[in-house]
Design an enzyme around this catalytic site. Structure first.
Site, PDB file in Angstrom:
ATOM      1  N   HIS A  78       0.832  -1.206   0.000  1.00  0.00           N
ATOM      2  CA  HIS A  78       0.000   0.000   0.000  1.00  0.00           C
ATOM      3  C   HIS A  78       0.866   1.256   0.000  1.00  0.00           C
ATOM      4  CE1 HIS A  78      -3.074   2.631   2.343  1.00  0.00           C
ATOM      5  NE2 HIS A  78      -3.253   2.767   1.044  1.00  0.00           N
ATOM      6  N   GLU A  81       2.167   1.846  -3.450  1.00  0.00           N
ATOM      7  CA  GLU A  81       1.112   2.436  -4.287  1.00  0.00           C
ATOM      8  C   GLU A  81       1.067   3.954  -4.108  1.00  0.00           C
ATOM      9  OE1 GLU A  81      -3.027   3.770  -3.437  1.00  0.00           O
ATOM     10  OE2 GLU A  81      -3.051   1.601  -3.086  1.00  0.00           O
ATOM     11  N   HIS A  82       1.118   4.398  -2.868  1.00  0.00           N
ATOM     12  CA  HIS A  82       1.118   5.839  -2.595  1.00  0.00           C
ATOM     13  C   HIS A  82       2.306   6.530  -3.251  1.00  0.00           C
ATOM     14  CE1 HIS A  82      -1.854   7.054   0.646  1.00  0.00           C
ATOM     15  NE2 HIS A  82      -2.145   5.773   0.443  1.00  0.00           N
ATOM     16  N   GLU A 159      -4.354   7.914   6.912  1.00  0.00           N
ATOM     17  CA  GLU A 159      -5.433   7.104   6.340  1.00  0.00           C
ATOM     18  C   GLU A 159      -5.879   6.031   7.329  1.00  0.00           C
ATOM     19  OE1 GLU A 159      -5.835   3.879   2.756  1.00  0.00           O
ATOM     20  OE2 GLU A 159      -4.641   5.673   2.423  1.00  0.00           O
ATOM     21  N   VAL A 332     -30.580  -9.861   4.901  1.00  0.00           N
ATOM     22  CA  VAL A 332     -29.475 -10.813   4.746  1.00  0.00           C
ATOM     23  C   VAL A 332     -28.567 -10.318   3.629  1.00  0.00           C
ATOM     24  CG1 VAL A 332     -28.797 -13.167   4.108  1.00  0.00           C
ATOM     25  CG2 VAL A 332     -30.848 -12.798   5.494  1.00  0.00           C
TER      26      VAL A 332
END
Length: 572
Positions: A78, A81-82, A159, A332
């Site tokens: 992650h 990715e940043h 985040e 449900v």
């Protein structure tokens, strides 16, 4: 004439031959044109020509995600990715990419899921090529500046902090943390300062990028107003330079290979298990999760999707109607998570106050319904009815937003043959009753984790709580007596589908879910249709963090699909 001949010669040497190019099957109502190509560096791409497009888009999907994080650096995928959004060798000014898109009517976004990472953007059609040039540099020569690493680390931590009070993120992470140690489901994908602020993280980041961001692990989708030949030239000119391999960073040791995970490895080490969970807000929910073998490759019959649709249907005689009739639930939701090494089936019962007092009986009815479906619901007739619904839905499917469509198509290229890129997620061509019943037989207490989420029951609870490591969610074990578990697992006596008087009466007319039930898969954005988006982790990198985002390979359930994910905002 000479330039035309030369252009054709170049293209024929950059791509598969025309004979080898597969025809992508599309809906009769779809006026767009499609082409699949494979670049000389083995990067696969799908091109979509839409002459009526008011916005163009593109996406790249990388077949690595948070499940590939080093064990000692959770959140590294992650974090990577940043970092790719900041700058590149060709465009060294930080945030140039986002600034360009903003000036030309567009935006960018990305998400990191367990097994893949997806980047996408949207822009005015006349600016597509320039945007693609900037975008391609993510995967050719990004700049991992030391200063950028320090700043973006805090962005990732912010985040995570934003998600700390979200029941969606808390519940999904609790399910992960309760998985067996060493299982790929047991990980923390977002990352934080606690996991990333460490000596040598810059070198680890560069090494991770070099190991995972390779041309043959990437797929590309481009949606534009240009004709297919022009879009093909964009792909060739701008993405053929994506490398097949990267030299290791100076002084970095080779990354150890990840430990193999047997597909049969138990996900929940203590199954059957049940826990009482304290939510942040007012919430009364019974979440039932079963671990199953991988089904990712079974896209032509998708037996687990059929199970999910039958279990989550809303017609008369369905599980929902049986529980609503008792006054135990308001709804449900069923969902499927598909990963390379395992699968999950999840059932959420939105409990009423009465249902909270009868949650064990509600669980018994769920198992009675599973037995009934296994005995009478898995038929060619039921499959054909659902198949007809899917075909109609596919034929008259509404046109997607360009960026959503590009993101979905890039992800699908990892899963389906090019010819079936559009049809495979929407229409299941083959019925496999034996495999469907086999999966139903595996939905046993021995593979179950149940979470009873209740603000009412935990309001005054203080003693004996455990706290989940990353979110601090408090939870308490709930004993499941042996006779109760045995009753859940028992085959029903002939003539009924009941246990201790808690019956499930299958519909007289069969198990078809009825119009509107089990809508066909909408790719990664299907979770946006969910009735309870507040219960699913999600977000996005751009300024739209309230919008749920499904970040896994989606497979339609009775009412929704959902995947735990790391999604971005300024980022399930």
């Amino acid at each position: 004439m000479v330039s035309s001949v030369l252009s054709n010669f170049v293209l024929s040497n950059l791509f598969l031959s025309d004979v080898a190019k597969p025809n992508i099957v599309k809906s009769a109502s779809d006026r767009r044109e499609y082409r699949f190509v494979e670049l000389s560096n083995a990067l696969k791409a799908v091109l979509v020509s839409d002459s009526s497009a008011t916005l163009a888009a593109a996406a790249v999907d990388v077949r690595s995600g948070s499940a590939n994080d080093p064990e000692d650096v959770p959140g590294l995928a992650h974090f990577c990715e940043h970092m790719l959004f900041l700058a590149s060798v060709k465009y060294p000014v930080e945030q140039d990419y986002d600034a360009f898109l903003k000036r030309h009517g567009g935006f960018s976004n990305a998400f990191t899921a367990d097994s893949h990472t997806n980047f996408y953007f949207e822009v005015l059609p006349e600016s597509l090529r320039e945007a693609l040039d900037r975008f391609a540099q993510f995967f050719i020569a990004p700049l991992f500046s030391v200063g950028g690493v320090a700043r973006e680390m805090h962005a990732v931590d912010s985040e995570h902090a934003k998600n700390l009070q979200s029941d969606a993120w808390r519940l999904w992470q609790l399910g992960r943390s309760l998985a067996a140690a060493g299982h790929p489901h047991n990980h923390f994908g977002t990352g934080s300062l606690q996991t990333l602020n460490r000596t040598g993280v810059h070198s680890e980041l560069m090494r991770w990028y070099g190991d995972h961001y390779l041309s043959h692990t990437m797929t590309l989708a481009i949606v534009g107003a240009e004709d297919l030949d022009t879009l093909q030239s964009y792909a060739a000119d701008l993405f053929s330079a994506v490398p097949r391999s990267h030299p290791p960073p100076s002084g970095a040791a080779a990354a150890p290979p990840p430990p193999p995970v047997a597909p049969s490895a138990s996900l929940f080490a203590t199954a059957p298990a049940a826990f009482l969970v304290r939510p942040v807000r007012s919430l009364e929910l019974l979440r039932i999760m079963w671990s199953l073998p991988p089904v990712e490759s079974e896209y032509r019959s998708r037996p687990l999707r059929l199970v999910s649709r039958l279990l989550g249907g809303e017609s008369a005689g369905s599980l929902r109607s049986a529980l609503v009739r008792r006054g135990w639930i308001e709804g449900v939701t069923t969902s499927v998570e598909r990963q390379p090494a395992y699968s999950l089936l999840v059932v959420d019962l939105d409990l009423t106050a009465r249902g909270l007092a009868h949650w064990r009986e509600a669980l018994e009815v769920v198992y009675a319904a599973l037995r009934a479906i296994r005995g009478r619901g898995v038929t060619q007739q039921v499959f054909d009815a659902l198949h007809s619904e899917d075909e109609i839905s596919f034929r008259f499917k509404a046109k997607e937003e360009a960026s959503d469509y590009a993101s979905d198509l890039a992800a699908r290229l990892h899963l389906y043959p090019p010819q079936e890129l559009l049809t495979a997620p929407e229409v299941t061509p083959a019925f496999d009753g034996d495999r469907t019943r086999e999966l139903l037989r595996q939905l046993q207490p021995t593979s179950m984790l149940a979470l009873l989420v209740s603000q009412t029951l935990t309001a005054n609870a203080t003693d004996g709580a455990s706290s989940e490591r990353w979110y601090g969610t408090q939870y308490w074990p709930i004993p499941l007596p042996d006779d109760f578990v045995a009753g859940l697992a028992a085959e029903e006596p002939r003539g009924g589908h009941s246990y201790r008087g808690h019956s499930y009466d299958p519909p007289a007319g069969g198990f078809c879910t009825g119009p509107g039930d089990g809508a066909s898969e909408e790719g990664e954005r299907a979770v946006r249709q969910k009735r309870r988006p507040d219960l699913q982790p999600g977000g996005c990198r751009a300024e739209c963090d309230a919008e749920p985002l499904c970040a896994g390979f989606a497979e339609g359930g009775g009412t929704c699909v959902v995947y735990g994910a790391v999604a971005d905002d300024p980022p399930p």
